[in-house]
Design a protein around this motif. Structure first.
Motif, PDB file in Angstrom:
ATOM      1  N   ASN A  30       0.848  -1.195   0.000  1.00  0.00           N
ATOM      2  CA  ASN A  30       0.000   0.000   0.000  1.00  0.00           C
ATOM      3  C   ASN A  30       0.887   1.250   0.000  1.00  0.00           C
ATOM      4  N   ALA A  31       1.082   1.834  -1.175  1.00  0.00           N
ATOM      5  CA  ALA A  31       1.979   2.986  -1.309  1.00  0.00           C
ATOM      6  C   ALA A  31       1.490   4.185  -0.509  1.00  0.00           C
ATOM      7  N   GLN A  32       0.181   4.403  -0.489  1.00  0.00           N
ATOM      8  CA  GLN A  32      -0.369   5.555   0.213  1.00  0.00           C
ATOM      9  C   GLN A  32      -0.051   5.498   1.708  1.00  0.00           C
ATOM     10  N   VAL A  33      -0.123   4.307   2.275  1.00  0.00           N
ATOM     11  CA  VAL A  33       0.150   4.159   3.705  1.00  0.00           C
ATOM     12  C   VAL A  33       1.630   4.404   4.005  1.00  0.00           C
ATOM     13  N   TYR A  34       2.513   3.909   3.150  1.00  0.00           N
ATOM     14  CA  TYR A  34       3.933   4.205   3.346  1.00  0.00           C
ATOM     15  C   TYR A  34       4.193   5.713   3.293  1.00  0.00           C
ATOM     16  N   ASN A  35       3.529   6.382   2.371  1.00  0.00           N
ATOM     17  CA  ASN A  35       3.677   7.835   2.281  1.00  0.00           C
ATOM     18  C   ASN A  35       3.178   8.525   3.553  1.00  0.00           C
ATOM     19  N   LEU A  36       2.037   8.075   4.057  1.00  0.00           N
ATOM     20  CA  LEU A  36       1.479   8.671   5.280  1.00  0.00           C
ATOM     21  C   LEU A  36       2.388   8.433   6.479  1.00  0.00           C
ATOM     22  N   LEU A  37       2.957   7.239   6.550  1.00  0.00           N
ATOM     23  CA  LEU A  37       3.929   6.987   7.621  1.00  0.00           C
ATOM     24  C   LEU A  37       5.139   7.907   7.479  1.00  0.00           C
ATOM     25  N   GLY A  38       5.550   8.132   6.243  1.00  0.00           N
ATOM     26  CA  GLY A  38       6.649   9.069   6.018  1.00  0.00           C
ATOM     27  C   GLY A  38       6.318  10.471   6.484  1.00  0.00           C
ATOM     28  N   LEU A  39       5.080  10.891   6.239  1.00  0.00           N
ATOM     29  CA  LEU A  39       4.664  12.221   6.681  1.00  0.00           C
ATOM     30  C   LEU A  39       4.643  12.329   8.206  1.00  0.00           C
ATOM     31  N   ILE A  40       4.211  11.261   8.859  1.00  0.00           N
ATOM     32  CA  ILE A  40       4.222  11.258  10.327  1.00  0.00           C
ATOM     33  C   ILE A  40       5.654  11.402  10.835  1.00  0.00           C
ATOM     34  N   LYS A  41       6.565  10.645  10.256  1.00  0.00           N
ATOM     35  CA  LYS A  41       7.965  10.726  10.680  1.00  0.00           C
ATOM     36  C   LYS A  41       8.566  12.081  10.341  1.00  0.00           C
ATOM     37  N   LEU A  42       8.147  12.662   9.226  1.00  0.00           N
ATOM     38  CA  LEU A  42       8.608  14.005   8.871  1.00  0.00           C
ATOM     39  C   LEU A  42       8.130  15.018   9.899  1.00  0.00           C
ATOM     40  N   THR A  43       6.881  14.881  10.314  1.00  0.00           N
ATOM     41  CA  THR A  43       6.324  15.768  11.340  1.00  0.00           C
ATOM     42  C   THR A  43       7.092  15.639  12.655  1.00  0.00           C
ATOM     43  N   LYS A  44       7.518  14.431  12.944  1.00  0.00           N
ATOM     44  CA  LYS A  44       8.281  14.175  14.172  1.00  0.00           C
ATOM     45  C   LYS A  44       9.767  14.518  14.010  1.00  0.00           C
ATOM     46  N   LYS A  45      10.159  14.953  12.816  1.00  0.00           N
ATOM     47  CA  LYS A  45      11.553  15.287  12.493  1.00  0.00           C
ATOM     48  C   LYS A  45      12.458  14.053  12.519  1.00  0.00           C
TER      49      LYS A  45
END
Length: 203
Positions: A30-45
């Motif tokens: 699921n590419a969308q979920v990997y992207n969303l996890l990436g955004l969460i980690k980006l938010t957390k720096k």
């Protein structure tokens, strides 16, 4: 209060991450979920982990939004050369809209590639002629490059989009001063200081 709100936000991110990981257990491609996890980690720096997740998303599906988010990771890292490579690749591989070209223009500017920055801003404005932030940034770039006539042209476009922005009037006055049109520059300066400044978001 801000500390409490921050704690709540962090818990929400943690809960979202848990849910997304559970989805991946059932849908590992699921590419969308990997992207969303990436955004969460980006938010957390957590930039290295964010990079890993978004690269995984892109390995499954080429998507302009995924490229944009990956570029944000490198922007946070201040790795502008890699950010540029990602965005240029996006432009080659997928259909890119305004935001990709706007971010690319910023990356070129940060990497001291001013001509390429100008070209990317012009492309962004071709895609969205009513973007005040693109007009403002391009005008500011021209002012920085000592091209006041072009700066004046695009600051005027800003005012066509938002006639009440006093910040633009200030920079427009600087453009006129650079062209030695002191009368117009002074008039605009007086208008600028006569009312409170309304700041323009440029990024």
């Amino acid at each position: 209060v801000s500390s409490a709100a921050s704690d709540v936000y962090k818990r929400q991110l943690d809960e979202a991450e848990k849910i997304y990981r559970e989805i991946l257990d059932k849908e590992p491609e699921n590419a969308q979920v990997y992207n969303l996890l990436g955004l969460i980690k980006l938010t957390k720096k957590e930039l290295d982990v964010a990079e890993k997740f978004i690269l995984k998303a892109l390995s499954i599906k080429k998507d302009a939004y995924f490229y944009e988010n990956l570029a944000r990771v490198y922007e946070y890292k201040q790795d502008y050369e890699t950010e540029i490579k990602v965005l240029e690749k996006a432009c080659e591989e997928v259909h890119c809209g305004f935001e990709i070209y706007f971010i690319l223009a910023l990356a070129y500017k940060n990497n001291i590639e001013y001509k390429k920055s100008e070209k990317a801003y012009l492309k962004a404005l071709e895609l969205n002629p009513k973007s005040e932030k693109a007009c403002f940034n391009l005008a500011s770039l021209y002012l920085f490059l000592n091209s006041p006539e072009k700066a004046i042209e695009y600051f005027k476009k800003c005012l066509e989009i938002n006639p009440n922005d006093k910040e633009v009037l200030y920079f427009l006055s600087l453009g006129y001063f650079r062209t030695k049109n002191y009368e117009t520059g002074t008039k605009l300066s007086l208008i600028h200081i006569s009312e409170p400044t309304r700041h323009l978001r440029i990024s």
